[in-house]
Design a protein around this motif. Structure first.
Motif, short mmCIF file in Angstrom:
data_model
loop_
_atom_site.label_atom_id
_atom_site.label_comp_id
_atom_site.label_asym_id
_atom_site.label_seq_id
_atom_site.Cartn_x
_atom_site.Cartn_y
_atom_site.Cartn_z
N ARG A 1 9.47 16.14 3.43
CA ARG A 1 9.79 14.92 2.69
C ARG A 1 9.83 13.71 3.61
N THR A 2 10.36 13.86 4.80
CA THR A 2 10.48 12.72 5.71
C THR A 2 9.13 12.09 6.00
N THR A 3 8.11 12.92 6.15
CA THR A 3 6.77 12.40 6.42
C THR A 3 6.20 11.69 5.20
N ARG A 4 6.37 12.30 4.04
CA ARG A 4 5.87 11.67 2.82
C ARG A 4 6.60 10.36 2.54
N ASP A 5 7.91 10.35 2.77
CA ASP A 5 8.67 9.11 2.58
C ASP A 5 8.27 8.04 3.59
N SER A 6 7.94 8.46 4.80
CA SER A 6 7.48 7.50 5.81
C SER A 6 6.18 6.85 5.37
N ALA A 7 5.31 7.64 4.74
CA ALA A 7 4.05 7.08 4.23
C ALA A 7 4.32 6.06 3.13
N LEU A 8 5.27 6.35 2.27
CA LEU A 8 5.60 5.42 1.19
C LEU A 8 6.21 4.14 1.75
N LEU A 9 7.06 4.27 2.75
CA LEU A 9 7.63 3.08 3.38
C LEU A 9 6.53 2.23 4.02
N ALA A 10 5.58 2.89 4.68
CA ALA A 10 4.46 2.18 5.28
C ALA A 10 3.64 1.47 4.21
N ILE A 11 3.49 2.10 3.04
CA ILE A 11 2.76 1.47 1.93
C ILE A 11 3.49 0.21 1.46
N ALA A 12 4.80 0.32 1.25
CA ALA A 12 5.58 -0.84 0.78
C ALA A 12 5.47 -2.00 1.76
N GLU A 13 5.57 -1.70 3.05
CA GLU A 13 5.50 -2.76 4.06
C GLU A 13 4.10 -3.35 4.14
N ALA A 14 3.08 -2.50 4.00
CA ALA A 14 1.70 -2.99 4.05
C ALA A 14 1.36 -3.86 2.85
N LEU A 15 1.86 -3.50 1.68
CA LEU A 15 1.63 -4.33 0.50
C LEU A 15 2.20 -5.73 0.71
N THR A 16 3.38 -5.80 1.29
CA THR A 16 4.00 -7.10 1.56
C THR A 16 3.21 -7.87 2.61
N ALA A 17 2.82 -7.19 3.68
CA ALA A 17 2.12 -7.86 4.77
C ALA A 17 0.73 -8.33 4.36
N ARG A 18 0.09 -7.62 3.45
CA ARG A 18 -1.30 -7.92 3.09
C ARG A 18 -1.43 -8.48 1.67
N THR A 19 -0.35 -9.11 1.20
CA THR A 19 -0.34 -9.66 -0.15
C THR A 19 -1.47 -10.67 -0.36
N GLU A 20 -1.68 -11.54 0.60
CA GLU A 20 -2.71 -12.58 0.45
C GLU A 20 -4.08 -11.96 0.25
N GLU A 21 -4.37 -10.91 1.00
CA GLU A 21 -5.65 -10.21 0.87
C GLU A 21 -5.80 -9.58 -0.52
N ILE A 22 -4.72 -8.99 -1.02
CA ILE A 22 -4.75 -8.33 -2.33
C ILE A 22 -4.93 -9.35 -3.45
N VAL A 23 -4.18 -10.44 -3.39
CA VAL A 23 -4.24 -11.47 -4.44
C VAL A 23 -5.61 -12.14 -4.45
N ALA A 24 -6.19 -12.33 -3.27
CA ALA A 24 -7.53 -12.94 -3.21
C ALA A 24 -8.57 -12.06 -3.87
N ALA A 25 -8.51 -10.75 -3.62
CA ALA A 25 -9.44 -9.83 -4.27
C ALA A 25 -9.23 -9.81 -5.78
N ASN A 26 -7.98 -9.83 -6.18
CA ASN A 26 -7.65 -9.83 -7.61
C ASN A 26 -8.17 -11.08 -8.31
N ALA A 27 -8.14 -12.21 -7.60
CA ALA A 27 -8.60 -13.47 -8.20
C ALA A 27 -10.07 -13.37 -8.61
N ASP A 28 -10.87 -12.63 -7.85
CA ASP A 28 -12.27 -12.43 -8.22
C ASP A 28 -12.38 -11.68 -9.55
N ASP A 29 -11.56 -10.62 -9.70
CA ASP A 29 -11.58 -9.86 -10.95
C ASP A 29 -11.13 -10.72 -12.14
N VAL A 30 -10.08 -11.49 -11.93
CA VAL A 30 -9.55 -12.33 -13.00
C VAL A 30 -10.58 -13.38 -13.42
#
Length: 426
Positions: free
Chosen positions: A30-59
Motif C-alpha cells: 500500500r505504501t508504494t501505491r499511495d506514494s504513486a497517488l501522492l506523486a500524481i496529486a503533486e504533479a497535477l498541481t505542478a503541471r496545471t498550466e500544461e493540462i489547461v492549455a491542452a484542454n483549451a484546444d478540446d474546448v
C-alpha cells in the motif's frame, strides 16, 4: 474472429503491456501505491498550466463544432477544477486499502485453514465520454486497488486526456511502479474501441461511462466482461403525506443543482391527494430554477390556470434521461401507481420518495428495484464521494458483482487461500 483479434495491433500491444504491469502492481505494498497517488496529486498541481492549455484546444474544437454547452461544461478543465481533481486523489490515498482484506475465513474440520481475500481485478478498461476528470479518477482508483488501467476517452477530449495521462505516467514511474499501469488506448477511431472490447484474455473487465448509446454498444458488443454503469432516469415521488416545503426543496435540488449528471431527477410523480396544493408551487419553483416541465393533463391544467407553459408529456419523455433543465411530470392516484410507473420507465439508478408516512416509505423502498432509493433526500446523493467511498469509478445499475456507486472494493475480486499441513484428500 476478426483480424484485430488475431493481429498484434497497437491496442492489443497496450493491453499486453498493461497485463505485465498489473502483475508487478498487484503485490506492491500500500505504501508504494499511495506514494504513486501522492506523486500524481503533486504533479497535477505542478503541471496545471500544461493540462489547461491542452484542454483549451478540446474546448475550442467542441464549441466550433456546435457541441451543447452542457457537454462543453463537462469537458472543460480550469485551474480550480484541476486543483479539485488533485484533492480527490489525495482523498483516495486516505481510503482503506481493499487488497488483502479477508472477506471470510475458517478452519475446516479436517484442519485446513480457509481464507477468502480481496485481490485486484488485473487489467481494467474504461470507455468514457467527454469528461477528462474521469481519466484521473479512474486511474487513481485502479492504482489504489492494485489494477492496471486502459483509458479510452472520447476523441473530443483527446488532447486533455493525452496531457493528463502523460502526467499520470510520469508520476507513477517516479514512485517506482511501472508506467504502463496507466495507459491511454492508442487511436481515436471506433476501431480502437472495438479492439478494446474484443481483447478478452488481455483485459479482465470493461466499465463504460457515458450515455445510453455508449453503454448499450459496449454491453452488446464486448467479449470482455462488462460492469454496466447505467443511465440515470431518476424519479422523485411526492407522496400524499409529504411536507410540501421539504418536497419542493428536494425536487429542485434533485433536478436543478446539476442537471447534466446521471443522478439528477428526470421525472417527478405527485400523489393526486396532494396535487392541488403542490403543483402550483412546484411549477413556480421549477420555473424559477429554469426548468421546463413536460407534464400530463393535470400539470397542463394547472399551468394554464397560472399562465405558465407545460409541454405535453409523451412516452419519449417518460423514457428520457434529459441531462438538461427539463423534467417529465405526472400525477398518480396512489403510491403503487407511482411504483408501477417507475418499474416501467426507470433505468434502475435512483428513485426518491418524499413523505412523512413511515409505512409509505417502507413500502416504497421495498417495492422499488433500483440501485439506490432515497427517503426524504435528493437523488443527487447517489455518488461515491457522498456515500463516503471517495472518487467513484461509476454507478452500476446491474446486479452482478457490483450495484450502485462503485468504490475501491468493487474494483477487486476474491480468491481463496487454503493452507494445509501436508493434507491430501481421501
Amino acid at each position: 474472429m476478426s483480424a484485430s483479434e488475431t493481429t498484434d495491433t497497437p491496442v492489443r500491444q497496450a493491453a499486453r503491456r498493461a497485463r505485465t504491469a498489473a502483475a508487478d502492481l498487484a503485490p506492491a505494498p500500500r505504501t508504494t501505491r499511495d506514494s504513486a497517488l501522492l506523486a500524481i496529486a503533486e504533479a497535477l498541481t505542478a503541471r496545471t498550466e500544461e493540462i489547461v492549455a491542452a484542454n483549451a484546444d478540446d474546448v475550442a474544437k467542441a464549441r466550433a463544432a456546435g457541441v451543447a454547452e452542457s457537454v462543453v461544461d463537462r469537458l472543460t478543465l480550469t485551474p480550480e477544477r484541476v486543483a479539485a481533481i488533485a484533492s480527490d486523489v489525495r482523498d483516495v490515498i486516505a481510503l482503506p486499502d481493499p487488497v488483502g482484506e479477508v472477506r471470510r475465513g475458517s478452519t475446516l474440520p479436517n484442519g485446513l485453514e480457509l481464507r477468502q481475500v480481496r485481490v485486484p481485478m488485473g487489467v481494467v478498461g474504461i470507455i468514457y465520454e467527454a469528461r477528462p476528470n474521469v481519466t484521473v479518477d479512474a486511474a487513481a482508483l485502479c492504482l489504489k486497488s492494485g489494477n492496471a488501467v486502459l483509458l479510452r476517452g472520447s476523441s473530443s477530449a483527446h488532447a486533455s486526456n493525452t496531457a493528463l495521462v502523460a502526467v499520470l505516467r510520469d508520476a507513477v514511474a517516479q514512485a517506482g511502479l511501472p508506467a504502463d499501469a496507466v495507459q491511454l488506448v492508442p487511436g481515436e477511431s471506433r476501431e480502437s474501441v472495438t479492439e478494446l472490447m474484443r481483447a478478452r484474455g488481455l483485459v479482465d473487465v470493461l466499465i463504460p461511462r457515458g450515455g445510453a448509446s455508449l453503454i448499450k454498444t459496449v454491453v452488446e458488443q464486448s467479449t470482455v466482461p462488462v460492469i454496466e454503469t447505467g443511465t440515470g432516469n431518476c424519479h422523485v415521488y411526492v407522496d400524499e403525506r409529504a411536507d410540501i416545503d421539504t418536497a419542493l426543496a428536494i425536487l429542485v435540488n434533485s433536478k436543478a443543482q446539476r442537471p447534466s449528471v446521471c443522478n439528477a431527477a428526470e421525472t417527478v410523480l405527485v400523489h393526486a391527494g396532494i396535487a392541488d396544493a403542490f403543483l402550483p408551487r412546484a411549477l413556480e419553483a421549477l420555473s424559477e430554477a429554469g426548468v421546463t416541465v413536460h407534464g400530463d393533463d393535470a400539470w397542463q391544467t394547472v399551468a394554464g390556470a397560472s399562465a405558465r407553459t407545460v409541454l405535453p408529456a409523451t412516452d419519449e419523455d417518460w423514457a428520457s434521461e434529459y441531462l438538461s433543465y427539463d423534467i417529465a411530470a405526472a400525477v398518480v392516484p396512489s403510491l403503487d401507481a407511482a411504483v408501477e410507473h417507475i418499474r416501467t420507465w426507470s433505468s434502475g439508478h435512483t428513485e426518491a420518495i418524499v413523505t412523512t408516512d413511515t409505512a409509505a416509505a417502507r413500502r416504497f423502498t421495498a417495492l422499488v428495484d433500483s440501485a439506490a432509493v432515497m427517503v426524504n433526500a435528493s437523488t443527487r446523493f447517489t455518488d461515491g464521494a457522498q456515500f463516503g467511498f471517495g472518487a467513484e469509478i461509476g454507478i452500476s445499475t446491474q446486479k452482478l458483482h457490483a450495484r450502485g456507486p462503485m468504490g475501491l472494493p468493487e474494483l477487486t475480486t476474491t480468491k481463496y487461500v487454503v493452507t494445509g499441513d501436508g493434507h491430501i484428500r481421501d
